[in-house]
Design a protein around this motif. Structure first.
Motif, short mmCIF file in Angstrom:
data_model
loop_
_atom_site.label_atom_id
_atom_site.label_comp_id
_atom_site.label_asym_id
_atom_site.label_seq_id
_atom_site.Cartn_x
_atom_site.Cartn_y
_atom_site.Cartn_z
N PHE A 60 106.56 22.24 45.41
CA PHE A 60 106.97 21.85 44.06
C PHE A 60 106.99 23.12 43.22
CE2 PHE A 60 102.40 21.42 44.28
CZ PHE A 60 101.93 21.94 43.09
N PHE A 61 107.83 23.14 42.17
CA PHE A 61 108.15 24.39 41.49
C PHE A 61 107.88 24.26 39.99
CE2 PHE A 61 110.63 24.18 45.33
CZ PHE A 61 110.47 25.45 45.87
N ILE A 62 107.29 25.35 39.44
CA ILE A 62 106.96 25.44 38.02
C ILE A 62 107.58 26.73 37.49
CG2 ILE A 62 105.09 25.63 36.34
CD1 ILE A 62 103.27 24.24 38.37
N PRO A 74 99.91 40.62 26.44
CA PRO A 74 99.82 39.55 25.43
C PRO A 74 99.24 38.27 26.04
CG PRO A 74 102.01 40.57 25.43
CD PRO A 74 101.29 41.08 26.64
N ALA A 75 98.66 37.45 25.18
CA ALA A 75 98.09 36.18 25.66
C ALA A 75 99.22 35.26 26.13
CB ALA A 75 97.30 35.51 24.54
N LEU A 76 98.92 34.50 27.18
CA LEU A 76 99.89 33.56 27.72
C LEU A 76 99.92 32.31 26.84
CD1 LEU A 76 99.27 33.75 31.58
CD2 LEU A 76 101.25 34.58 30.33
N THR A 77 101.06 32.04 26.26
CA THR A 77 101.22 30.86 25.41
C THR A 77 102.14 29.82 26.04
OG1 THR A 77 103.04 31.94 24.21
CG2 THR A 77 100.81 32.21 23.33
N GLU A 78 102.64 30.11 27.21
CA GLU A 78 103.59 29.20 27.86
C GLU A 78 102.87 27.95 28.36
OE1 GLU A 78 106.80 29.22 31.59
OE2 GLU A 78 105.54 30.97 31.16
N THR A 79 103.49 26.81 28.21
CA THR A 79 102.99 25.56 28.76
C THR A 79 103.67 25.32 30.10
OG1 THR A 79 102.64 24.64 26.56
CG2 THR A 79 102.75 23.09 28.40
N PHE A 80 102.88 25.23 31.15
CA PHE A 80 103.42 25.09 32.49
C PHE A 80 103.56 23.61 32.84
CE2 PHE A 80 101.04 29.10 32.44
CZ PHE A 80 102.05 29.98 32.80
N ALA A 81 104.70 23.26 33.39
CA ALA A 81 104.97 21.89 33.81
C ALA A 81 105.83 21.91 35.06
CB ALA A 81 105.66 21.09 32.70
N ILE A 82 105.68 20.90 35.90
CA ILE A 82 106.43 20.82 37.15
C ILE A 82 107.90 20.54 36.83
CG2 ILE A 82 106.69 19.59 39.33
CD1 ILE A 82 103.72 18.98 39.22
N ASN A 97 105.82 15.00 32.30
CA ASN A 97 105.75 16.36 31.76
C ASN A 97 104.33 16.74 31.37
OD1 ASN A 97 107.24 18.73 31.28
ND2 ASN A 97 107.28 18.33 29.08
N TRP A 98 103.36 16.37 32.19
CA TRP A 98 101.97 16.73 31.92
C TRP A 98 101.77 18.22 32.16
CZ3 TRP A 98 99.32 12.12 34.91
CH2 TRP A 98 99.38 10.98 34.09
#
Length: 475
Positions: A344-346, A320-328, A304-305
């Motif tokens: 691969f999907f995020i 608004p600022a993006l605060t989401e943490t993206f992970a594969i 989950n890097w």
């Protein structure tokens, strides 16, 4: 005879002279080996001292647009860059609206670009189905028959209780009532699945047959809140007092009519697609990679890097600022035969805002399917390192330098580069810098050129040269 005597005397004399020279060779031979006097080389100036200090005026710093920030130790992830595209999330982003029966499109209430909520009218269909007409007739007849059997059952039950009639007759009527109620329930359910509303079904039972079916926007599907319960819409400041257009927690999501598949007056069959509704609140980022990169992607997905995403053609003004943490989320197990890559999907939570025009509300999404992105997938971790933008470090052959600010002066410091890419450069702790040093974050190449020009002129930093040739230090 005389010539012979002369020749013998000459040989004897030469032999004597040669023997004398050979006997005294230790005294005269060193005289022949003495080096010739050398000519003094002209005086050359010593090589110029290496200049490592540069002075810049405030105007020059503003012209270069220098950004100065203090250094700090941090953790950095070495990444691989992969291309990606924003795509719809199957089963989440789009919803198809179909005809419940054979009918004719008599009215279209929502057109492409319009925004609708669950329960809003989409189409009016004039019923053209013999099956649907028969179902309504059967429901009406079964309802009337149930009323008659019920009245008869009440009379017979009173007679059976008094012993005037056998109980078997009452039991038979009771069974008929059960069968009729089961048939009524089946007819009602059939009409309900065909798009009839409960009030319409009640009207059919009373003899008010339905000739027009209203197709409305569907309710939220199960699990729609798993994508995030926060509202996705950001209204303009002048619209701040109005209710949010897309509210996932109260009355369901808003849909945008994406495409119409029928025309007015067209006959449609049961199950035929009428339109597409879109809600781009939840999307996917589809990345593409080669097979030899699969182990690194698998490890990043398993641990989950976080993945850094660069959105192409994205103007963040007003959003608004993006605060989401993206992970594969997952990797595809099929390889495209044309490109020899796999997907691969995020997951991506979109942002939206609305505006009103001509009494209609329209939605503008920040991210759209088809938009390209660049993905930075982590593969290696560097701990306790300095990270600078690529423009903050300049290379000069095997050397790499940064510029530390010291008042009006900038000191050039040699650094050790551990890793670099298009955006960032990672420096080791064995560099000539320490945490807290204020270092130029950009313009390092320009500063190095100015420093070289200053060194070529022979005037060190901090020395003023007057028109008469005299020099003095800074005041």
């Amino acid at each position: 005879m005389k010539s012979l005597v002369r020749w013998i005397l000459t040989v004897v004399i030469l032999a004597g002279v040669g023997g004398g020279l050979f006997a005294t060779r230790d005294r005269w031979l060193p005289l022949l080996r003495r080096e010739a006097p050398t000519v003094a080389a002209p005086n050359k100036p010593p090589p110029p001292e290496k200049v490592e200090v540069l002075e810049l005026s405030p105007e020059a710093r503003r012209n270069l647009g220098l950004v100065i920030k203090p250094l700090k130790l941090q953790t950095y992830w070495r990444t691989i860059q992969l291309p990606g595209t924003i795509v719809d999330r199957p089963g989440w982003s789009d919803r198809g609206i179909t005809s419940p029966a054979v009918a004719v499109v008599s009215a279209i209430h929502a057109y492409p670009g319009d925004t609708v909520r669950p329960g809003d009218k989409l189409f009016s269909l004039r019923v053209f189905s013999e099956y649907l007409q028969n179902t309504q007739s059967e429901l009406f007849k079964a309802t009337r028959e149930t009323e008659l059997i019920g009245e008869q059952y009440k009379r017979i039950k009173t007679a059976t209780e008094s012993g005037a009639l056998p109980a078997a007759r009452a039991i038979e009527l009771e069974n008929q009532l059960r069968r009729q109620n089961a048939a009524i329930k089946a007819f009602r359910q059939d009409l309900l699945t065909r798009g009839f509303s409960p009030p319409q079904i009640e009207g059919v039972a009373e003899g008010q047959f339905v000739t027009t079916i209203e197709i409305v926007a569907p309710p939220p599907f199960s699990g729609s809140l798993q994508a995030g319960t926060a509202t996705a819409l950001s209204t303009d400041p002048e619209q701040a007092s109005r209710p949010l257009l897309i509210d996932q927690t109260s009355n369901g999501p808003a849909y945008e009519v994406q495409e119409l598949k029928v025309d007015l007056g067209q006959q449609v069959q049961a199950g035929q697609l009428l339109s597409y509704l879109a809600n781009h609140h939840t999307l996917y980022i589809e990345g593409r990679a080669f097979k030899n990169e699969a182990p690194a992607l698998e490890r990043a997905a398993q641990l989950n890097w976080p993945v850094r995403v660069e959105f192409a053609e994205d103007d963040a003004t007003g959003w608004p600022a993006l605060t989401e943490t993206f992970a594969i989320r997952h990797l595809a197990n099929a390889i495209d035969p044309a490109s020899r890559t796999f997907s691969f999907f995020i997951p991506l939570d979109n942002q939206s805002r609305g505006y009103e025009k001509d009494r209609n509300t329209f939605v503008v999404w920040r991210f759209r399917p088809g938009q390209r992105v660049r993905l930075h997938v982590p593969v290696e971790e560097f701990q306790d390192v300095f990270v600078l933008p690529a423009a903050g470090v300049v290379r000069d052959g095997p050397e790499a330098y940064v510029f530390r600010q010291n008042g009006d002066l900038f000191n050039r410091k040699s650094v050790h580069v551990l890793h670099e890419d298009r955006l960032d450069i990672v420096l080791g702790r064995d560099s000539q810098i320490l945490p807290g040093f204020y270092v130029a974050q950009n313009g390092a190449a320009s500063l190095n050129r100015v420093l070289k020009a200053q060194a070529a002129s022979g005037v060190p930093a901090g020395v003023h040269v007057h028109a008469d040739g005299t020099t003095h230090g800074t005041h």
